[in-house]
Motif scaffolding. Structure first.
Motif, PDB file in Angstrom:
ATOM      1  N   LEU A 121     -50.819  18.764 -86.996  1.00 18.02           N
ATOM      2  CA  LEU A 121     -50.351  17.837 -85.964  1.00 18.02           C
ATOM      3  C   LEU A 121     -50.789  16.436 -86.352  1.00 18.02           C
ATOM      4  O   LEU A 121     -51.975  16.138 -86.426  1.00 18.02           O
ATOM      5  N   ARG A 122     -49.798  15.576 -86.616  1.00 18.67           N
ATOM      6  CA  ARG A 122     -50.077  14.204 -87.034  1.00 18.67           C
ATOM      7  C   ARG A 122     -49.603  13.243 -85.951  1.00 18.67           C
ATOM      8  O   ARG A 122     -48.419  13.174 -85.643  1.00 18.67           O
ATOM      9  N   LEU A 123     -50.582  12.520 -85.401  1.00 17.72           N
ATOM     10  CA  LEU A 123     -50.324  11.556 -84.321  1.00 17.72           C
ATOM     11  C   LEU A 123     -50.763  10.153 -84.737  1.00 17.72           C
ATOM     12  O   LEU A 123     -51.027   9.304 -83.890  1.00 17.72           O
ATOM     13  N   THR A 124     -50.822   9.915 -86.021  1.00 18.98           N
ATOM     14  CA  THR A 124     -51.279   8.651 -86.581  1.00 18.98           C
ATOM     15  C   THR A 124     -50.478   7.467 -86.040  1.00 18.98           C
ATOM     16  O   THR A 124     -49.261   7.542 -85.866  1.00 18.98           O
ATOM     17  N   MET A 125     -51.202   6.379 -85.758  1.00 24.02           N
ATOM     18  CA  MET A 125     -50.584   5.098 -85.389  1.00 24.02           C
ATOM     19  C   MET A 125     -49.649   5.201 -84.189  1.00 24.02           C
ATOM     20  O   MET A 125     -48.511   4.733 -84.209  1.00 24.02           O
ATOM     21  N   ASN A 126     -50.128   5.821 -83.127  1.00 27.35           N
ATOM     22  CA  ASN A 126     -49.442   5.826 -81.840  1.00 27.35           C
ATOM     23  C   ASN A 126     -50.358   5.184 -80.806  1.00 27.35           C
ATOM     24  O   ASN A 126     -51.579   5.322 -80.892  1.00 27.35           O
ATOM     25  N   PRO A 127     -49.819   4.477 -79.802  1.00 23.63           N
ATOM     26  CA  PRO A 127     -50.659   3.826 -78.797  1.00 23.63           C
ATOM     27  C   PRO A 127     -51.215   4.793 -77.750  1.00 23.63           C
ATOM     28  O   PRO A 127     -51.124   4.558 -76.545  1.00 23.63           O
ATOM     29  N   LEU A 128     -51.806   5.881 -78.231  1.00 24.75           N
ATOM     30  CA  LEU A 128     -52.416   6.883 -77.351  1.00 24.75           C
ATOM     31  C   LEU A 128     -53.824   6.444 -76.995  1.00 24.75           C
ATOM     32  O   LEU A 128     -54.591   6.026 -77.860  1.00 24.75           O
ATOM     33  N   THR A 129     -54.192   6.562 -75.738  1.00 19.86           N
ATOM     34  CA  THR A 129     -55.554   6.229 -75.323  1.00 19.86           C
ATOM     35  C   THR A 129     -56.389   7.458 -74.988  1.00 19.86           C
ATOM     36  O   THR A 129     -57.605   7.372 -74.888  1.00 19.86           O
ATOM     37  N   MET A 130     -55.730   8.602 -74.848  1.00 16.26           N
ATOM     38  CA  MET A 130     -56.464   9.830 -74.555  1.00 16.26           C
ATOM     39  C   MET A 130     -55.624  11.034 -74.979  1.00 16.26           C
ATOM     40  O   MET A 130     -54.419  10.924 -75.197  1.00 16.26           O
ATOM     41  N   LEU A 131     -56.298  12.163 -75.114  1.00 13.31           N
ATOM     42  CA  LEU A 131     -55.629  13.423 -75.391  1.00 13.31           C
ATOM     43  C   LEU A 131     -55.945  14.403 -74.276  1.00 13.31           C
ATOM     44  O   LEU A 131     -57.089  14.501 -73.840  1.00 13.31           O
ATOM     45  N   SER A 171     -46.197  10.694 -86.419  1.00  7.85           N
ATOM     46  CA  SER A 171     -46.860   9.448 -86.817  1.00  7.85           C
ATOM     47  C   SER A 171     -45.950   8.249 -86.572  1.00  7.85           C
ATOM     48  O   SER A 171     -44.760   8.272 -86.890  1.00  7.85           O
ATOM     49  N   GLY A 172     -46.535   7.183 -85.991  1.00 10.61           N
ATOM     50  CA  GLY A 172     -45.806   5.942 -85.817  1.00 10.61           C
ATOM     51  C   GLY A 172     -44.577   6.045 -84.940  1.00 10.61           C
ATOM     52  O   GLY A 172     -43.564   5.373 -85.201  1.00 10.61           O
ATOM     53  N   CYS A 173     -44.662   6.846 -83.895  1.00 10.22           N
ATOM     54  CA  CYS A 173     -43.514   7.027 -82.994  1.00 10.22           C
ATOM     55  C   CYS A 173     -43.650   6.265 -81.680  1.00 10.22           C
ATOM     56  O   CYS A 173     -42.865   6.488 -80.750  1.00 10.22           O
ATOM     57  N   SER A 174     -44.656   5.392 -81.569  1.00 11.52           N
ATOM     58  CA  SER A 174     -44.868   4.560 -80.370  1.00 11.52           C
ATOM     59  C   SER A 174     -45.097   5.390 -79.112  1.00 11.52           C
ATOM     60  O   SER A 174     -44.754   4.968 -78.003  1.00 11.52           O
ATOM     61  N   LEU A 175     -45.701   6.552 -79.262  1.00  9.97           N
ATOM     62  CA  LEU A 175     -45.919   7.446 -78.133  1.00  9.97           C
ATOM     63  C   LEU A 175     -47.179   7.065 -77.361  1.00  9.97           C
ATOM     64  O   LEU A 175     -48.233   6.833 -77.950  1.00  9.97           O
ATOM     65  N   THR A 176     -47.072   7.028 -76.038  1.00 12.00           N
ATOM     66  CA  THR A 176     -48.234   6.764 -75.191  1.00 12.00           C
ATOM     67  C   THR A 176     -48.812   8.045 -74.593  1.00 12.00           C
ATOM     68  O   THR A 176     -49.917   8.031 -74.063  1.00 12.00           O
ATOM     69  N   ARG A 177     -48.084   9.134 -74.683  1.00 12.13           N
ATOM     70  CA  ARG A 177     -48.582  10.422 -74.235  1.00 12.13           C
ATOM     71  C   ARG A 177     -47.865  11.533 -74.999  1.00 12.13           C
ATOM     72  O   ARG A 177     -46.772  11.327 -75.527  1.00 12.13           O
ATOM     73  N   PRO A 222     -55.405   4.097 -80.598  1.00  7.33           N
ATOM     74  CA  PRO A 222     -56.514   3.560 -79.797  1.00  7.33           C
ATOM     75  C   PRO A 222     -57.139   4.567 -78.838  1.00  7.33           C
ATOM     76  O   PRO A 222     -57.428   4.260 -77.680  1.00  7.33           O
ATOM     77  N   ILE A 223     -57.339   5.792 -79.326  1.00 13.22           N
ATOM     78  CA  ILE A 223     -57.979   6.842 -78.535  1.00 13.22           C
ATOM     79  C   ILE A 223     -59.394   6.405 -78.164  1.00 13.22           C
ATOM     80  O   ILE A 223     -60.171   5.975 -79.024  1.00 13.22           O
ATOM     81  N   GLY A 224     -59.746   6.497 -76.875  1.00 14.86           N
ATOM     82  CA  GLY A 224     -61.077   6.095 -76.433  1.00 14.86           C
ATOM     83  C   GLY A 224     -62.030   7.252 -76.253  1.00 14.86           C
ATOM     84  O   GLY A 224     -63.248   7.095 -76.407  1.00 14.86           O
ATOM     85  N   THR A 225     -61.482   8.435 -75.952  1.00  9.31           N
ATOM     86  CA  THR A 225     -62.311   9.624 -75.755  1.00  9.31           C
ATOM     87  C   THR A 225     -61.605  10.839 -76.332  1.00  9.31           C
ATOM     88  O   THR A 225     -60.381  10.851 -76.484  1.00  9.31           O
TER      89      THR A 225
END
Length: 211
Positions: free
Chosen positions: A70-80, A50-56, A99-102
């Motif tokens: 698995l906690r991915l809260t508050m990361n600038p991820l747009t997809m998984l 969470s909150g690790c500034s990860l884009t992927r 900001p996951i879009g899909t």
């Protein structure tokens, strides 16, 4: 191993993880990326990014055979990546505030998933498989606005559903048949009518605390 909120920008080279490591907590570190090559962690059950500034998310995460949380809260991820679906031991997944879009299709392959938090994401659509995760008990979708909602009648174990601020003008299909539902949150929706829940021995659903 708890390294949360240590101000880490890279993982320390002296980091030693063993095959018996069960918890790796890295929340709140501005890492921006994780190494592509990582020691095998066959016993890891909890990974908090969470909150690790990860884009992927690197692929090794999706190869953790015993990962439950698995906690991915508050990361600038747009997809998984669809490889997420290989985490068949996963019980809790949080993407809140990312900001996951899909989402990947076939979410029902996460056969052990009990809790899913998608609140305040930027999802433009929801896969039909979301409504077929048979073990899911908690589904949080606060602030998620999509034009079309999947039928939810396959969520036979669902106990808590958060639909606050989703802009709903009518309820998603299948909601009234969720026999285990205990808490339904609907604040901030321009609903004309509330859903009618069927009661009785077959459905086992008493009065619901609308919030």
């Amino acid at each position: 191993l708890d390294l949360s909120f240590r101000g880490l920008r890279v993982l320390p080279s002296e980091l030693r993880l063993s095959s018996k490591t069960r918890f790796l907590l890295l929340a709140g570190n501005p890492l921006s990326q994780l190494p592509e090559d990582f020691p095998e962690l066959p016993s890891l059950e909890v990974l908090d990014l969470s909150g690790c500034s990860l884009t992927r998310i690197p692929n090794w995460v999706f190869r953790l055979p015993k990962l439950r949380i698995l906690r991915l809260t508050m990361n600038p991820l747009t997809m998984l990546a669809p490889e997420l679906l290989g985490l068949t031991s996963l019980e809790e997944l949080s993407l809140q505030g990312s900001p996951i879009g899909t989402l990947p299709e076939h979410l029902d392959r996460l056969v052990q998933l009990r809790e899913l938090n998608l609140s305040h994401t930027r999802l433009s659509s929801l896969p039909s498989s979301l409504g077929q995760i048979s073990m899911l008990q908690v589904l949080q979708l606060k602030g998620v606005r999509v034009e079309s909602w999947p039928c939810l009648d396959g969520l036979i174990a669902l106990r808590r559903l958060d639909l606050n601020g989703c802009g709903l003008q009518r309820m998603p299909r299948g909601l009234s048949s969720l026999a285990q539902l205990e808490t339904l949150s609907l604040s901030g929706n321009p609903l004309g009518t509330l859903p009618v829940f069927r009661r009785g021995e077959r459905y086992g659903c008493g009065p619901l605390p609308y919030r």
